[in-house]
Each structure stands twice: as C-alpha cells, then as structure tokens.
Design a protein around this motif. Sequence first.
Motif, mmCIF file in Angstrom:
data_model
loop_
_atom_site.group_PDB
_atom_site.id
_atom_site.type_symbol
_atom_site.label_atom_id
_atom_site.label_comp_id
_atom_site.label_asym_id
_atom_site.label_seq_id
_atom_site.Cartn_x
_atom_site.Cartn_y
_atom_site.Cartn_z
ATOM 1 N N ILE A 190 5.924 -4.796 -9.849
ATOM 2 C CA ILE A 190 6.122 -5.484 -11.121
ATOM 3 C C ILE A 190 6.816 -6.808 -10.892
ATOM 4 O O ILE A 190 7.900 -6.833 -10.298
ATOM 5 C CB ILE A 190 6.990 -4.624 -12.067
ATOM 6 N N PRO A 191 6.313 -7.960 -11.332
ATOM 7 C CA PRO A 191 4.968 -8.118 -11.862
ATOM 8 C C PRO A 191 3.923 -7.956 -10.759
ATOM 9 O O PRO A 191 4.297 -8.008 -9.582
ATOM 10 C CB PRO A 191 4.988 -9.548 -12.417
ATOM 11 N N PRO A 192 2.634 -7.792 -11.101
ATOM 12 C CA PRO A 192 1.634 -7.479 -10.062
ATOM 13 C C PRO A 192 1.570 -8.516 -8.949
ATOM 14 O O PRO A 192 1.181 -8.195 -7.838
ATOM 15 C CB PRO A 192 0.316 -7.412 -10.842
ATOM 16 N N GLN A 193 1.933 -9.794 -9.244
ATOM 17 C CA GLN A 193 1.947 -10.773 -8.156
ATOM 18 C C GLN A 193 3.002 -11.826 -8.422
ATOM 19 O O GLN A 193 3.236 -12.234 -9.548
ATOM 20 C CB GLN A 193 0.565 -11.419 -7.983
ATOM 21 N N ALA A 202 -0.528 -0.427 -8.749
ATOM 22 C CA ALA A 202 -0.552 -1.010 -10.089
ATOM 23 C C ALA A 202 0.609 -0.505 -10.937
ATOM 24 O O ALA A 202 0.999 -1.146 -11.915
ATOM 25 C CB ALA A 202 -1.873 -0.686 -10.771
ATOM 26 N N ASP A 203 1.171 0.650 -10.553
ATOM 27 C CA ASP A 203 2.270 1.214 -11.345
ATOM 28 C C ASP A 203 3.630 0.686 -10.907
ATOM 29 O O ASP A 203 4.495 0.429 -11.741
ATOM 30 C CB ASP A 203 2.291 2.744 -11.213
ATOM 31 N N ASP A 233 0.814 4.499 -8.143
ATOM 32 C CA ASP A 233 0.144 3.653 -7.160
ATOM 33 C C ASP A 233 0.547 2.195 -7.368
ATOM 34 O O ASP A 233 1.352 1.879 -8.265
ATOM 35 C CB ASP A 233 -1.377 3.832 -7.215
ATOM 36 N N ILE A 279 1.500 10.582 -10.554
ATOM 37 C CA ILE A 279 1.233 9.830 -9.342
ATOM 38 C C ILE A 279 1.533 8.364 -9.612
ATOM 39 O O ILE A 279 1.314 7.883 -10.743
ATOM 40 C CB ILE A 279 -0.244 10.019 -8.915
ATOM 41 N N LYS A 289 0.837 -1.190 0.000
ATOM 42 C CA LYS A 289 0.000 0.000 0.000
ATOM 43 C C LYS A 289 0.870 1.236 0.000
ATOM 44 O O LYS A 289 1.891 1.273 0.697
ATOM 45 C CB LYS A 289 -0.914 0.019 1.231
ATOM 46 N N GLY A 290 0.453 2.241 -0.744
ATOM 47 C CA GLY A 290 1.170 3.493 -0.713
ATOM 48 C C GLY A 290 1.120 4.218 -2.039
ATOM 49 O O GLY A 290 0.811 3.627 -3.082
ATOM 50 N N ILE A 291 1.377 5.507 -1.986
ATOM 51 C CA ILE A 291 1.310 6.354 -3.175
ATOM 52 C C ILE A 291 2.546 7.233 -3.223
ATOM 53 O O ILE A 291 3.015 7.718 -2.187
ATOM 54 C CB ILE A 291 0.052 7.225 -3.136
#
Lengths: 389, 389, 389
Positions: C94-97, C90-91, C88, C86, C72-74
């Motif tokens: 990498i990779p998302p999981q 998803a950005d 987040d 910005i 979590k975090g921005i």
Amino acid sequence: MMKHTGCCATLWQYFFEYSTPRILVIRSLKVGTLNRITQALVIAYIIGYVCVLKKGYQDTDTVLSSVTTKVKGIALTNTTDMGLRIWDVADYVIPPQEENSFFVLTNLVITLNQTQSHCPEQKNTGFDCTSDRDCKIGLRDTRGNGVQTGRCVNYSAEVKTCEVWAWCPLELDVDPPDPPMLGDAENFTVLIKNSIRYPKFNFNKRNILPHVNKSYLEQCVFNRTTDPDCPIFRFKDMVTEANEDFQIMAVHGGVMGVQISWECDLDMPSSWCVPKYTFRRLDNKDPVNNVAPGYNFRFAKYYKNGDNQETRTLIKGYGIRFDVMVFGQAGRFNIVPTLLNVGAGLALLGLVTVVCDWIVLTCMTRKTIYKEQKYSYVDDFHLLPDEEP
Amino acid sequence: MMKHTGCCATLWQYFFEYSTPRILVIRSLKVGTLNRITQALVIAYIIGYVCVLKKGYQDTDTVLSSVTTKVKGIALTNTTDMGLRIWDVADYVIPPQEENSFFVLTNLVITLNQTQSHCPEQKNTGFDCTSDRDCKIGLRDTRGNGVQTGRCVNYSAEVKTCEVWAWCPLELDVDPPDPPMLGDAENFTVLIKNSIRYPKFNFNKRNILPHVNKSYLEQCVFNRTTDPDCPIFRFKDMVTEANEDFQIMAVHGGVMGVQISWECDLDMPSSWCVPKYTFRRLDNKDPVNNVAPGYNFRFAKYYKNGDNQETRTLIKGYGIRFDVMVFGQAGRFNIVPTLLNVGAGLALLGLVTVVCDWIVLTCMTRKTIYKEQKYSYVDDFHLLPDEEP
Amino acid sequence: MMKHTGCCATLWQYFFEYSTPRILVIRSLKVGTLNRITQALVIAYIIGYVCVLKKGYQDTDTVLSSVTTKVKGIALTNTTDMGLRIWDVADYVIPPQEENSFFVLTNLVITLNQTQSHCPEQKNTGFDCTSDRDCKIGLRDTRGNGVQTGRCVNYSAEVKTCEVWAWCPLELDVDPPDPPMLGDAENFTVLIKNSIRYPKFNFNKRNILPHVNKSYLEQCVFNRTTDPDCPIFRFKDMVTEANEDFQIMAVHGGVMGVQISWECDLDMPSSWCVPKYTFRRLDNKDPVNNVAPGYNFRFAKYYKNGDNQETRTLIKGYGIRFDVMVFGQAGRFNIVPTLLNVGAGLALLGLVTVVCDWIVLTCMTRKTIYKEQKYSYVDDFHLLPDEEP
C-alpha cells in the motif's frame, strides 16, 4: 648597520623591512621566448578554461524543486468480460497523486469477482499432481498463488493440480494484450508544474514562464521547435523523443524520465534562466539481455456483495511511470572560489620558472655563465670525507 | 669548487644541497608599511574569511534522511447530497502513506453514483449541437468527458449537447466551495519523525531530541518561541508562518514546503546539531500571472450495487500537499581541504611581493638604486640587430 | 646597458627578458637532509594522499537513479472476525506503487463495518461522563474519534462516556497483535530493479548485471557470499543484516533503508562498477528514549450495502517501509582538479623553503655566514629619528 640595538627598536626596524628576491635577468631570444610561451599557456589555461569555461569564479548551488502534475485524457476499451468501458483520470492514474512521479495505466490483465475460497493451482507451474500425496497441506510457495489445502483436484479434464486456498478464480498467467488495451493513452497530455529555488542565492522560478498566459496554456502542447515553453506534454511526443515507440512500450509498460534541467548563470539576467526538457527511457530494454522487462504491478478494487461477502477485482496493471527529475546548478560570482583558482593559478606560474630554469641550465650553450650568475655557494662539507672546504 | 667529480658523488652532494633564494632587504618606511599592510590583508582574508566564516578547514557531507508522518484530526461536513459526514485520517489523507510528503484534503467537488453509460456533454464547452450532424461518433476530445456516441440530445430544455459514453452523470464544472468544506483541517496536527545520517562521518540523529519525553510529545504543539523542539505541527501555524491564510489556501489547495535544515558543525558537541524548521509555499500564487493555481486531483471510490453493476463516487479533491524537504551540510575538520586552502593562501601571499615590487620599482624615488640591487643581467643579444653586447 | 631607447624596442627587449631568482646554494649535511625530508613529506602527501587516496585528479559526478520494485509472497491469517484469509501482493502493498519506496503490511488492527453514525467514545481517554453536562456539543478534540453530540451514554454497564458522531463502531485502542498477523512476510521476496546514470560522463548501468540471465533471476535470492549479484532480496535477510529481528520489528512496523551504493572509478573498466547493497534500520528504536516507535498508518476500504448506505473497513496497518536509497560518486580523470591540486601542492612546497630558512638562519652555528650570503641590504632610514644612514 646601526648603533641602536634595543630589542623593540630591532622589531620596529624589522617591521619596516621589505624582503624581495634578487633576480637574475637573462636577455636571450631563446630563453625569453620559451619563458613567455609557457607563461602564455598557463595564463591562457587559467583565464580561458578555468574562469570562462568552468566559471571558476562562481559559487554554485544545487536546485530545490517541487513538482505537481495533472493528466488529461479519455480512453475507451471493449472487452468480452467488461464490455464497452470508458477510462478517465480517476481510473488510470494510480495512485491518484505522487510527489515527483505519476503512473499511467496503458495495459491490463483483469480478473473479476475473486473471492477468498479454494481452487486448483495453475497448471505447468510445478503444482501438477496425480494424488493428494503430491500436495503438501499448508505449503505456501513464492511461485504459487495460495496456500495448499493438501488436496489434488481437477484443473481441467486432463490435468490435475493441487488445490490452494486463495483469491479464486486465480489470475490467468497470460501475456498482456497486444495491441495494448489503453493504446489511446498516446494522446493523453500532462501539465507539469515545477517551481524551483536556489536557496543560497534566494532565487525562485517556475517553469510556467511570465509570458505564458492562461489562454495559451489552455490549448498549447509542448513542441521543441514551435512551443518550447509550453509545460503541457503529449505522451506520444515524450516517448518518441526518447526514441521509443509508444504502442510497443505500452504493452509491457516502462519507466520514462522527464528531465528538467535548470542551468542558470545568475550573473546574467534571470530571464535567461529557463528550464530545458529532455526525455529518456529509464528502465533497461536491452534486447540482448532483456531480463524482467517493462513495468507492472497488481492492485485490486474491493467490493461486498449482497450477503456481505468480500469480493475483489484484481488488476495486473502495465503502464508507464513518468519520473520527473529536476536537476541543475546555478552559479553567481563569489570571491572565495575566485581567489582559490587565482591562487592555484599563480602557483602554476611558479612552475614556469622551474621548467625554464631546467632548460636554461642544462640545454643552453652558455649555461655555465648563467649558472655562475644564478647560483652562489656556501660549502659546509668539512664533515663529508671526499670534500675539502 | 671541488675535485671529486664522480657521478654518484655529485648526486650524493646534490642531495645535500639546499637552495634558497637570495633576498634583497629594503629598509624603508613606505615600502615596509605597504608590504606589511598587503600581507595583513591577505592573511586576514585567509584566516578570517576562508577559515572562520566559510570553515575552509572542514570536510563536508550532505544529509541522508528518512521521514515518516502521522496526521491527526477530525472534520465535519454537512452537505445536501451527503448529509452530515465525519472525515477522519483514513478519509482525507490520500494516498494513506507517501515517502517524504503527505496530502490532506481540504475541499472537494463530489459526484455520486456514476455509472458507465451515456449522457449529454457539459454545455458551453464546445459540444453544443443542434442535430446529430454536429457530433462526430467516436470522437474523444481532451476537453470532453467521454467518447461521443454521435447523437445530439437535450442537455436542458433550451440547450442540446452531444451525447457521450462516459461515467455518468458527468462531474459539474463548478468552482470549489468557498469556504472550503474541510476548513476544520486548520486544526489538524501532524507528527513528523525525521532521522538523518551523515554517512561520511557516521553520524546519526533524529528530530525527536533526547530531552523530549513521551508525555511532552503527547500534548505539545510546535511553537517557534515556546516549543521549538516539538515535532508536532498545527496546519494553520505552518501555513501562517509561510505568510498565507489557511482558509483561502484551502479553497483551491496548494503545495507547502516543510523545510528541515540540519546545519551541523561536528567539531562542536553533537547536541548543538539540531533541526531548524521553516515553512514555505512552493506552488506559485503570483496574482499578476496566476495560471492554473492551487493543487487538486481526481480520484474515485468504486462500488458494486445489488445487480453487480459497478458504480463509483468521483471526488475532485482540492488540498494541501506538504513536501518535507530535509537538507543540510555537516562539516568536520579534515587535513585535505585545510592544506588546499593554506596552499592557495600562500600562493596569494606571493602576490604581495609582485604588487610591492611593481610599486617599489616604478613609483619610489630611489627606484634606480633598488633596481640595481635587485637585478643583475646577463645579455645574450648579439643576435639582435640593434644591440651590442 | 644599451644605446637604443625607443619605447617599442624596450618593450621588444623586455619581451625577451627572462627573470629567474638568484639562488644561494648551501651545501650542508644538516640543512640538506632537513630540506629533503620536508620536501619528501610534502610530495608524499600530495602524491600519496591527495592523488591516490582522495583521487584528487578526478572530476566527480553524483548518481541519477530510477528504481522499480516487485514484491512476491503470500500470507495466511486466521482471525475470529475475518476467519481464514489469504493475503497477496494486491492486499498488503500500500499504495500499490511508489517511486523509491514500498510498504509491506505486517500487522494490523481491523475494524469492520463502520458506518457514519453515533456511538459512545472510548473510555479512559478523557471523555468519561456522568451526565450530558459533561459533554460539549460540537466539540472535536484531537484525542477524540468524532464530534460530540452532547449526550452522555452508556459505554458499558459501569462506564458512561460522551456520545460522538463518527465512523462507528470506533476502533478499539489496543496494542497490535503479537506475534504479528502477517509474520509470514519474513519469507516474502522483492525484486529491485535499479538503473543509474552519471550524466557528466554519459555513463549508464543497471543493477541486473550482464552475466545475470533470466533462468538465474527466476530462482536466485540475494546472499552476500553465494549470490552477491542477485537483485532479489528476502525480507528476513534484509532485516537480519540490519541486526534486527523480523518478527519483533513486524509487530510495530518500522522503516528499513535499502542502500545501493555505486562508487565507480571510470578510469577503470566499467565492469568494475558494481552496486553494493547495505541494509539499515532508519527509524529510531532507541530503548532509553523510545518515543512513538514503529511505523503505522490508517486506511479504509469503502463499500455500499444493499440500501446504498456507505460502510467501510478501517485498517490500522503496521508494517515495514523499505526506502531504496541509491547514492554514489563516479570519478574520471580531468585536468582542472588535477592542476588545482598540483598548484596547491606546489604552493605547499614553498612552505618548505620558509621552514628551512627559519631553521638555517636561527638555529645553525654558521648562521651569520648564511645570512650575509643570503641577504643584501638597502637602507632608507634617514627618516627615522634613531638612525644615521
């Protein structure tokens, strides 16, 4: 005993000496029986338990494994914002390949056409405001979705929230759709290819057994009773075997363990060494203490529109991650562990004498006789006050 | 033996008692030699085999490892539908980073500009039809590529197949190009950084050895004879060491195991603890039973065209996945396993007496004399019918 | 001794024989004390060290684990070529999981709008030229960024370099920005869900302990002293615990080990079995031998512009990869290892006699007496030349 006393001769003689303990043999029903029984017990333990059950005579090795997976299946969704949409492998397996694991999307919350801009924060998440004074410029809160611009703007006709610089529009904080959007996934199948190696024994094998041929592999589906050797698994079957309901699990996602165990006794024909498949849910779904259930993550697809501005589609993907866990032990006869166990066993046999002696010399009626026979004494207690030699 | 019989005095006395078995020493060439030989054997086994070979005096620990990889290289392809195209790391490594593994694209079947729409199914895959009656609306078959619309349409001038809602145009069911499109990959190199730890001994090391400097690392390539310490590997070399042909393997893809073994004797200088690299093909390519060979998976790149409609490029990627397997055991002297082995060894020495006794008291000519000397008897058989004390 | 000599009767009799060694008891201060002391030592070792410390009476099993993570975090970046942006989850994940690991982007070198075309190579990388003769057409060099077209073109007003077919414009060979672009990442948090299993004991547990409730989990952050049971970790804390500075580490990236150890004594209440978290930097950053430091990889986002030509944004991403390493051993009382240790222990007790005997029969003043008592002899040396029976 002998005249000659030259040192080397003594050595020479010593070399040919064989020392064996002098034994007292007690011929008695009670003691004898007792003795034999205890011996029997110890031997039974060593032979039966250590050797046969625990295979104490074997050297063991743990498995080295390599897994590849291939998912098949198509799902159809029909939503207002995306319309009719087909999902195939390239869409729902993320990332497209992993080492011992694969993830299948079963449910999603999608946010289309996000751009870098500003928009009001979610309401009721602690960012409601009445005037700009309530919003701190540059504040980035882990609960928030962006960096506050310091302005307080209309979220809806009633509610005002702090404006944030973020990917706008923000993702709506909603529960995942129920029933799950990709409920069709229960009929997907996965081919799991697993080749293992026991390096110590230079033994290789794969889970596609020799008798499995191409044609069979094209149409079979794993079934514990009818097709136990088929390496193709239907998702619903796997989840059911773990005593879960696929449709329920699909809503919030989860983690499934596909356990392949290779317990092999390499003293037996290698064809007896076959994989055993079991399925287990790995993430906790304990109802009484269900904190942060399921499994989901966010990912995005990035686009550029006509005027070269970047937009993205944000997807909060719920799904099932299948972790393929390969474990097992192979054993093969080896002299070292054998002798180690035999040695320890013999030492235990020593216990028998200790036990019996104790009983004989304390409990038996004729213990004094035994004592006299067993022990002879040399006293050296002239030093002790209460003694006379 | 003594007057005083006070309990504590007895204890006190008992405390100072030392019991040692009474020994019968047989001085004989035969027995002596036999005895010494058996002893020698046992001791030789314990010292030589258990201690020296198996390092029975060492406590062992298994390795904890962390691996990072960096691939380098460029490939050029020239196809009708894509024209001249260059491939670099960001193009052919999918996903861009993994934990202990990396995948390199070597061959592909590409399907451009797919959109969500409907088109006729593939022919000869069981979906040929003559009229709409042959097609079941809503049917999704694992063998199919989409959901049937229930209509029977022209696949070609001759053949009609069921229409499906899918990503159209469908991927052609063809064999991968041979020679492989990215055959250049054989000259790619990968830098493998591996740092290991033996927690029990708090010992850390990495595969970039102290004497390897920056300049060397920039130009070296692993070679078993000339550059055994260079952590940069040429793909072709790795595949060749596994007795495979890269160009052949590249067509259908496969899985390569890069095995890094860290066998360390920490009683020796730590500089002796160096990684050993071996390469092995992990996926089975047994010609007689070659079911589902190679390694491939599908992934897609998503675009949005002018009128905001989503299109994608579907790629069926064949390639080589390199699994970096780090294993090994470190040993360092420890008192527990040592004494465990010594103990078991001594117990085995006990066997010697057993064996010799048996021989002496059965085979030897003068066995009766030995017997008389060794054994003394106490009878307690007045209970037994066929006895008289 | 007996009349009856029938075989079975002999056996029968033999069965009831109990053989026990004949013992010589030496009552002596010195020897006794010596004897007891050595015994005490051995017993102390067995009980105290092997059993208590090493838990020699336990059977052990190693952990099976499953890990899921949620970051979590921005972060906010402001660069000339991208403007205010910005970042987040998803950005930057990498990779998302991934399975046991997650990567967080902390710094990047970005190259916008690359297309397949030709452009001059980087200067000072060995591709400077004066005329086309210096450039070899079709040459692909691992140090280069593309395939040479054979022409020598202007890189700048002064320098000419070989032209290459590549993704142009080429990525500039520059050091990563310092301070790191996503320095904000130090305040990101990650929720690590870890459920473990000891198959041999059928024992399951997760790192979200029973007493941890939803509300606590929503606001807590791991802190060794105040919140040792909170499974949410702040990046900066983790890096600090590994004695690293986050902002420095973020520049070139690196690999962090999140070690979760589950050392469990299952003879104790299972609530005592709790995870211990430790953090360690896995990649070497040894200043004296710092070859190829940090951790980075290249990835790209692909777009299609109006006239359907593919462009991409190449990102050289520096970041921290967190490897979650779960290890541990559970022990529970089991008879086999217990008896194995007891056996070995007893064997060691045998040593005591050996040692004492040696001392008694060599060093003691009255050794001759002891000898006479302990040993009796049978000679068989009429064979030896220098003997007379």
